[in-house]
Design a protein around this motif. Structure first.
Motif, PDB file in Angstrom:
ATOM      1  N   ASN A   8     -12.217  43.064  16.142  1.00 10.72           N
ATOM      2  CA  ASN A   8     -11.445  41.948  15.613  1.00 10.72           C
ATOM      3  C   ASN A   8     -11.113  42.228  14.155  1.00 10.72           C
ATOM      4  O   ASN A   8     -11.974  42.185  13.294  1.00 10.72           O
ATOM      5  CB  ASN A   8     -12.236  40.651  15.740  1.00 10.72           C
ATOM      6  N   THR A   9      -9.853  42.518  13.892  1.00  5.18           N
ATOM      7  CA  THR A   9      -9.416  42.770  12.521  1.00  5.18           C
ATOM      8  C   THR A   9      -8.530  41.640  12.022  1.00  5.18           C
ATOM      9  O   THR A   9      -7.966  41.735  10.941  1.00  5.18           O
ATOM     10  CB  THR A   9      -8.637  44.095  12.436  1.00  5.18           C
ATOM     11  N   SER A  10      -8.419  40.561  12.789  1.00  4.65           N
ATOM     12  CA  SER A  10      -7.571  39.436  12.400  1.00  4.65           C
ATOM     13  C   SER A  10      -8.351  38.467  11.518  1.00  4.65           C
ATOM     14  O   SER A  10      -9.561  38.604  11.334  1.00  4.65           O
ATOM     15  CB  SER A  10      -7.071  38.699  13.641  1.00  4.65           C
ATOM     16  N   GLU A  11      -7.645  37.463  11.021  1.00  2.00           N
ATOM     17  CA  GLU A  11      -8.288  36.439  10.208  1.00  2.00           C
ATOM     18  C   GLU A  11      -8.980  35.401  11.082  1.00  2.00           C
ATOM     19  O   GLU A  11      -9.708  34.551  10.584  1.00  2.00           O
ATOM     20  CB  GLU A  11      -7.243  35.748   9.324  1.00  2.00           C
ATOM     21  N   PHE A  12      -8.771  35.449  12.388  1.00  5.87           N
ATOM     22  CA  PHE A  12      -9.301  34.456  13.314  1.00  5.87           C
ATOM     23  C   PHE A  12     -10.670  34.862  13.846  1.00  5.87           C
ATOM     24  O   PHE A  12     -10.984  36.039  13.948  1.00  5.87           O
ATOM     25  CB  PHE A  12      -8.344  34.284  14.502  1.00  5.87           C
ATOM     26  N   ASP A  13     -11.479  33.845  14.178  1.00  4.40           N
ATOM     27  CA  ASP A  13     -12.778  34.061  14.808  1.00  4.40           C
ATOM     28  C   ASP A  13     -12.900  33.122  15.994  1.00  4.40           C
ATOM     29  O   ASP A  13     -12.300  32.032  16.003  1.00  4.40           O
ATOM     30  CB  ASP A  13     -13.922  33.762  13.831  1.00  4.40           C
ATOM     31  N   VAL A  14     -13.690  33.502  16.986  1.00  2.91           N
ATOM     32  CA  VAL A  14     -13.970  32.614  18.104  1.00  2.91           C
ATOM     33  C   VAL A  14     -14.662  31.378  17.532  1.00  2.91           C
ATOM     34  O   VAL A  14     -15.587  31.490  16.741  1.00  2.91           O
ATOM     35  CB  VAL A  14     -14.866  33.312  19.158  1.00  2.91           C
ATOM     36  N   GLY A  15     -14.157  30.210  17.900  1.00  2.00           N
ATOM     37  CA  GLY A  15     -14.722  28.955  17.403  1.00  2.00           C
ATOM     38  C   GLY A  15     -13.894  28.300  16.316  1.00  2.00           C
ATOM     39  O   GLY A  15     -14.144  27.145  15.961  1.00  2.00           O
ATOM     40  N   ASP A  16     -12.897  29.010  15.765  1.00  2.00           N
ATOM     41  CA  ASP A  16     -12.021  28.401  14.762  1.00  2.00           C
ATOM     42  C   ASP A  16     -11.220  27.262  15.391  1.00  2.00           C
ATOM     43  O   ASP A  16     -10.787  27.353  16.537  1.00  2.00           O
ATOM     44  CB  ASP A  16     -11.024  29.424  14.195  1.00  2.00           C
ATOM     45  N   PHE A  17     -11.013  26.187  14.627  1.00  2.00           N
ATOM     46  CA  PHE A  17     -10.174  25.069  15.052  1.00  2.00           C
ATOM     47  C   PHE A  17      -8.780  25.342  14.512  1.00  2.00           C
ATOM     48  O   PHE A  17      -8.607  25.527  13.312  1.00  2.00           O
ATOM     49  CB  PHE A  17     -10.728  23.756  14.500  1.00  2.00           C
ATOM     50  N   VAL A  18      -7.786  25.418  15.396  1.00  2.54           N
ATOM     51  CA  VAL A  18      -6.448  25.868  15.012  1.00  2.54           C
ATOM     52  C   VAL A  18      -5.370  24.886  15.475  1.00  2.54           C
ATOM     53  O   VAL A  18      -5.593  24.056  16.362  1.00  2.54           O
ATOM     54  CB  VAL A  18      -6.139  27.266  15.588  1.00  2.54           C
ATOM     55  N   ALA A  19      -4.196  25.018  14.859  1.00 10.49           N
ATOM     56  CA  ALA A  19      -3.013  24.253  15.254  1.00 10.49           C
ATOM     57  C   ALA A  19      -2.035  25.216  15.907  1.00 10.49           C
ATOM     58  O   ALA A  19      -1.759  26.292  15.370  1.00 10.49           O
ATOM     59  CB  ALA A  19      -2.381  23.601  14.034  1.00 10.49           C
ATOM     60  N   GLY A  20      -1.521  24.832  17.069  1.00 10.67           N
ATOM     61  CA  GLY A  20      -0.561  25.657  17.791  1.00 10.67           C
ATOM     62  C   GLY A  20       0.790  24.978  17.866  1.00 10.67           C
ATOM     63  O   GLY A  20       0.875  23.747  17.944  1.00 10.67           O
ATOM     64  N   LYS A  21       1.841  25.776  17.837  1.00 11.07           N
ATOM     65  CA  LYS A  21       3.196  25.236  17.926  1.00 11.07           C
ATOM     66  C   LYS A  21       3.575  25.015  19.384  1.00 11.07           C
ATOM     67  O   LYS A  21       3.125  25.740  20.272  1.00 11.07           O
ATOM     68  CB  LYS A  21       4.193  26.202  17.289  1.00 11.07           C
ATOM     69  N   LYS A  22       4.433  24.048  19.596  1.00  9.41           N
ATOM     70  CA  LYS A  22       4.898  23.757  20.961  1.00  9.41           C
ATOM     71  C   LYS A  22       5.655  24.959  21.520  1.00  9.41           C
ATOM     72  O   LYS A  22       6.281  25.723  20.785  1.00  9.41           O
ATOM     73  CB  LYS A  22       5.798  22.523  20.955  1.00  9.41           C
ATOM     74  N   PHE A  23       5.551  25.143  22.828  1.00  7.10           N
ATOM     75  CA  PHE A  23       6.267  26.206  23.526  1.00  7.10           C
ATOM     76  C   PHE A  23       6.408  25.781  24.985  1.00  7.10           C
ATOM     77  O   PHE A  23       5.766  24.838  25.436  1.00  7.10           O
ATOM     78  CB  PHE A  23       5.542  27.553  23.398  1.00  7.10           C
ATOM     79  N   ALA A  24       7.238  26.456  25.719  1.00  4.97           N
ATOM     80  CA  ALA A  24       7.452  26.215  27.154  1.00  4.97           C
ATOM     81  C   ALA A  24       7.615  24.719  27.431  1.00  4.97           C
ATOM     82  O   ALA A  24       8.532  24.106  26.918  1.00  4.97           O
ATOM     83  CB  ALA A  24       6.329  26.837  27.958  1.00  4.97           C
ATOM     84  N   ASN A  25       6.712  24.138  28.229  1.00  2.00           N
ATOM     85  CA  ASN A  25       6.831  22.731  28.620  1.00  2.00           C
ATOM     86  C   ASN A  25       6.248  21.756  27.608  1.00  2.00           C
ATOM     87  O   ASN A  25       6.351  20.546  27.804  1.00  2.00           O
ATOM     88  CB  ASN A  25       6.166  22.512  29.982  1.00  2.00           C
ATOM     89  N   PHE A  26       5.608  22.255  26.567  1.00  9.99           N
ATOM     90  CA  PHE A  26       5.051  21.367  25.546  1.00  9.99           C
ATOM     91  C   PHE A  26       6.177  20.764  24.719  1.00  9.99           C
ATOM     92  O   PHE A  26       7.090  21.463  24.295  1.00  9.99           O
ATOM     93  CB  PHE A  26       4.102  22.132  24.604  1.00  9.99           C
ATOM     94  N   GLU A  27       6.099  19.462  24.477  1.00 10.77           N
ATOM     95  CA  GLU A  27       7.098  18.793  23.649  1.00 10.77           C
ATOM     96  C   GLU A  27       6.592  18.564  22.229  1.00 10.77           C
ATOM     97  O   GLU A  27       7.367  18.197  21.352  1.00 10.77           O
ATOM     98  CB  GLU A  27       7.514  17.476  24.296  1.00 10.77           C
ATOM     99  N   HIS A  28       5.299  18.761  22.016  1.00 12.09           N
ATOM    100  CA  HIS A  28       4.693  18.517  20.708  1.00 12.09           C
ATOM    101  C   HIS A  28       3.693  19.628  20.386  1.00 12.09           C
ATOM    102  O   HIS A  28       3.168  20.278  21.286  1.00 12.09           O
ATOM    103  CB  HIS A  28       3.965  17.170  20.697  1.00 12.09           C
ATOM    104  N   ASP A  29       3.415  19.812  19.092  1.00 15.09           N
ATOM    105  CA  ASP A  29       2.377  20.747  18.669  1.00 15.09           C
ATOM    106  C   ASP A  29       1.016  20.203  19.132  1.00 15.09           C
ATOM    107  O   ASP A  29       0.882  19.012  19.442  1.00 15.09           O
ATOM    108  CB  ASP A  29       2.399  20.920  17.157  1.00 15.09           C
ATOM    109  N   PHE A  30       0.017  21.059  19.142  1.00 14.23           N
ATOM    110  CA  PHE A  30      -1.308  20.656  19.609  1.00 14.23           C
ATOM    111  C   PHE A  30      -2.378  21.380  18.804  1.00 14.23           C
ATOM    112  O   PHE A  30      -2.086  22.265  18.003  1.00 14.23           O
ATOM    113  CB  PHE A  30      -1.467  20.941  21.109  1.00 14.23           C
ATOM    114  N   LYS A  31      -3.629  21.013  19.018  1.00 13.72           N
ATOM    115  CA  LYS A  31      -4.764  21.625  18.313  1.00 13.72           C
ATOM    116  C   LYS A  31      -5.811  22.044  19.337  1.00 13.72           C
ATOM    117  O   LYS A  31      -5.899  21.480  20.425  1.00 13.72           O
ATOM    118  CB  LYS A  31      -5.371  20.638  17.322  1.00 13.72           C
ATOM    119  N   GLY A  32      -6.604  23.054  18.957  1.00 17.71           N
ATOM    120  CA  GLY A  32      -7.644  23.513  19.860  1.00 17.71           C
ATOM    121  C   GLY A  32      -8.588  24.482  19.199  1.00 17.71           C
ATOM    122  O   GLY A  32      -8.521  24.734  17.997  1.00 17.71           O
ATOM    123  N   ILE A  33      -9.484  25.032  20.002  1.00 13.14           N
ATOM    124  CA  ILE A  33     -10.532  25.931  19.525  1.00 13.14           C
ATOM    125  C   ILE A  33     -10.308  27.317  20.125  1.00 13.14           C
ATOM    126  O   ILE A  33     -10.093  27.444  21.332  1.00 13.14           O
ATOM    127  CB  ILE A  33     -11.919  25.393  19.924  1.00 13.14           C
TER     128      ILE A  33
END
Length: 100
Positions: A8-33
């Motif tokens: 893992n050379t990214s800034e992300f780690d398993v367990g980070d709480f993140v915001a994702g942009k809407k895509f495909a059938n999503f009409e709104h942005d969402f958050k998750g782990i």
């Protein structure tokens, strides 16, 4: 033939709480782990979404694969996985030379 685990050379780690942009059938942005880290993307368990997207979230089994470049970290995990340092790489190289 077994593949070596990808570091893992990214800034992300398993367990980070993140915001994702809407895509495909999503009409709104969402958050998750972050559940799993790939080379340029993340598997995220969706924990917060707009009620209008509930059907889509259920259809996707509360998970989505997001591009790292389009994902924002909101809260870093308190317990990140250890990352290899330059010192570790030097030790690995020395150990390989001893076994040859």
């Amino acid at each position: 033939m077994a593949k070596e685990p990808v570091e893992n050379t990214s800034e992300f780690d398993v367990g980070d709480f993140v915001a994702g942009k809407k895509f495909a059938n999503f009409e709104h942005d969402f958050k998750g782990i972050v559940e799993k880290i790939y080379e340029h993307s993340l598997l995220v368990v969706i924990t917060e979404n707009n009620p209008e997207d509930d059907a889509t979230v259920n259809e996707y089994n509360h998970r989505a694969v997001l591009r790292m470049s389009e994902t924002k970290i909101l809260v870093k995990t308190d317990n990140p996985a250890p990352r290899p340092s330059a010192e570790d790489d030097a030790e690995d190289d020395n150990a390989k030379g001893d076994n040859a």
